[in-house]
Motif scaffolding. Structure first.
Motif, short mmCIF file in Angstrom:
data_model
loop_
_atom_site.label_atom_id
_atom_site.label_comp_id
_atom_site.label_asym_id
_atom_site.label_seq_id
_atom_site.Cartn_x
_atom_site.Cartn_y
_atom_site.Cartn_z
N ALA A 16 0.84 -1.21 0.00
CA ALA A 16 0.00 0.00 0.00
C ALA A 16 0.87 1.25 0.00
CB ALA A 16 -0.94 -0.01 1.20
N THR A 17 1.90 1.26 0.84
CA THR A 17 2.80 2.40 0.89
C THR A 17 3.51 2.60 -0.45
OG1 THR A 17 3.17 2.03 3.25
CG2 THR A 17 4.80 3.36 2.10
N TYR A 18 3.98 1.51 -1.04
CA TYR A 18 4.66 1.58 -2.32
C TYR A 18 3.73 2.13 -3.40
CZ TYR A 18 7.10 0.08 -6.52
OH TYR A 18 7.71 0.06 -7.74
N LEU A 19 2.51 1.63 -3.46
CA LEU A 19 1.57 2.08 -4.49
C LEU A 19 1.18 3.55 -4.32
CD1 LEU A 19 -0.68 -1.09 -4.80
CD2 LEU A 19 1.02 -0.23 -6.43
N ILE A 20 1.04 3.99 -3.09
CA ILE A 20 0.72 5.40 -2.85
C ILE A 20 1.86 6.28 -3.36
CG2 ILE A 20 0.43 7.15 -1.05
CD1 ILE A 20 -1.15 5.00 0.52
N ARG A 21 3.08 5.92 -3.04
CA ARG A 21 4.23 6.71 -3.50
C ARG A 21 4.40 6.62 -5.01
NH1 ARG A 21 8.81 6.45 1.11
NH2 ARG A 21 7.39 6.75 2.86
N LEU A 22 4.18 5.45 -5.57
CA LEU A 22 4.30 5.26 -7.01
C LEU A 22 3.26 6.08 -7.77
CD1 LEU A 22 5.67 3.73 -9.34
CD2 LEU A 22 3.92 1.98 -9.07
N SER A 23 2.09 6.25 -7.18
CA SER A 23 1.03 6.98 -7.87
C SER A 23 1.46 8.41 -8.18
CB SER A 23 -0.26 6.97 -7.04
OG SER A 23 -0.10 7.71 -5.85
N ILE A 25 4.56 9.44 -8.60
CA ILE A 25 5.63 9.39 -9.61
C ILE A 25 5.04 9.08 -10.98
CG2 ILE A 25 7.68 8.11 -10.33
CD1 ILE A 25 8.23 7.69 -7.29
N ALA A 26 4.07 8.17 -11.02
CA ALA A 26 3.49 7.73 -12.29
C ALA A 26 2.70 8.84 -12.98
CB ALA A 26 2.60 6.51 -12.08
N VAL A 27 2.04 9.69 -12.22
CA VAL A 27 1.21 10.72 -12.84
C VAL A 27 1.98 12.01 -13.12
CG1 VAL A 27 -0.91 9.84 -11.79
CG2 VAL A 27 0.33 11.69 -10.67
N GLU A 28 3.23 12.09 -12.67
CA GLU A 28 4.03 13.28 -12.91
C GLU A 28 4.16 13.55 -14.40
OE1 GLU A 28 6.11 16.63 -12.34
OE2 GLU A 28 5.20 15.45 -10.76
N GLY A 29 3.79 14.73 -14.80
CA GLY A 29 3.87 15.12 -16.20
C GLY A 29 2.62 14.78 -17.00
N ARG A 30 1.83 13.82 -16.54
CA ARG A 30 0.61 13.43 -17.26
C ARG A 30 -0.61 14.18 -16.75
NH1 ARG A 30 1.91 7.15 -16.66
NH2 ARG A 30 3.54 7.03 -18.22
N VAL A 31 -0.58 14.51 -15.48
CA VAL A 31 -1.72 15.20 -14.86
C VAL A 31 -1.23 16.55 -14.37
CG1 VAL A 31 -3.36 15.13 -12.94
CG2 VAL A 31 -2.74 13.02 -14.12
N ARG A 32 -1.98 17.56 -14.69
CA ARG A 32 -1.64 18.92 -14.25
C ARG A 32 -2.31 19.18 -12.91
NH1 ARG A 32 1.74 22.96 -14.58
NH2 ARG A 32 0.80 25.00 -14.64
N LEU A 33 -1.51 19.23 -11.87
CA LEU A 33 -2.04 19.48 -10.53
C LEU A 33 -2.30 20.96 -10.36
CD1 LEU A 33 0.39 17.19 -8.51
CD2 LEU A 33 -1.96 16.69 -9.16
N PRO A 34 -3.35 21.32 -9.64
CA PRO A 34 -3.63 22.74 -9.40
C PRO A 34 -2.47 23.41 -8.66
CG PRO A 34 -5.45 21.36 -8.63
CD PRO A 34 -4.34 20.45 -9.02
#
Length: 107
Positions: A16-23, A25-34
């Motif tokens: 769970a910890t790994y997946l939370i941290r990976l999420s 990293i995985a969305v960096e550059g693909r999703v524009r955070l406010p």
């Protein structure tokens, strides 16, 4: 609790910890955070560190202990002053530990 159950708890918690941290990293550059969210993320490390350290400095035996005899609180305050003035991790640790050891020896 059996050893097998405990092992599974550790495995699931680790995944769970790994997946939370990976999420993030995985969305960096693909999703524009406010902008407000990106600004808020800058304060997460300081907030987490404060949440971990503050109870150790301010509590003794489950009670709030604000006293000049509280060696941990005094050492923490000295370390904060040293960090603010020198910006040196080494001097901060050395100064805080010196005050803590001195107060615990004398009290």
């Amino acid at each position: 609790m059996s050893t097998t159950t405990l092992l599974w708890v550790f495995i699931v918690a680790g995944m769970a910890t790994y997946l939370i941290r990976l999420s993030f990293i995985a969305v960096e550059g693909r999703v524009r955070l406010p902008a407000w969210f990106r600004t808020a993320l800058q304060f997460v490390p300081a907030a987490m560190l404060s949440a971990l350290i503050a109870p150790d400095l301010l509590m003794r035996d489950g009670n709030l202990y604000l006293s000049p005899l509280n060696a941990r609180l005094v050492a923490g305050l000295v370390a904060i002053v040293i960090a603010a003035r020198t910006r040196s991790v080494g001097w901060t640790i050395a100064g805080g530990m010196a005050v803590l050891i001195a107060m615990e020896t004398l009290i």
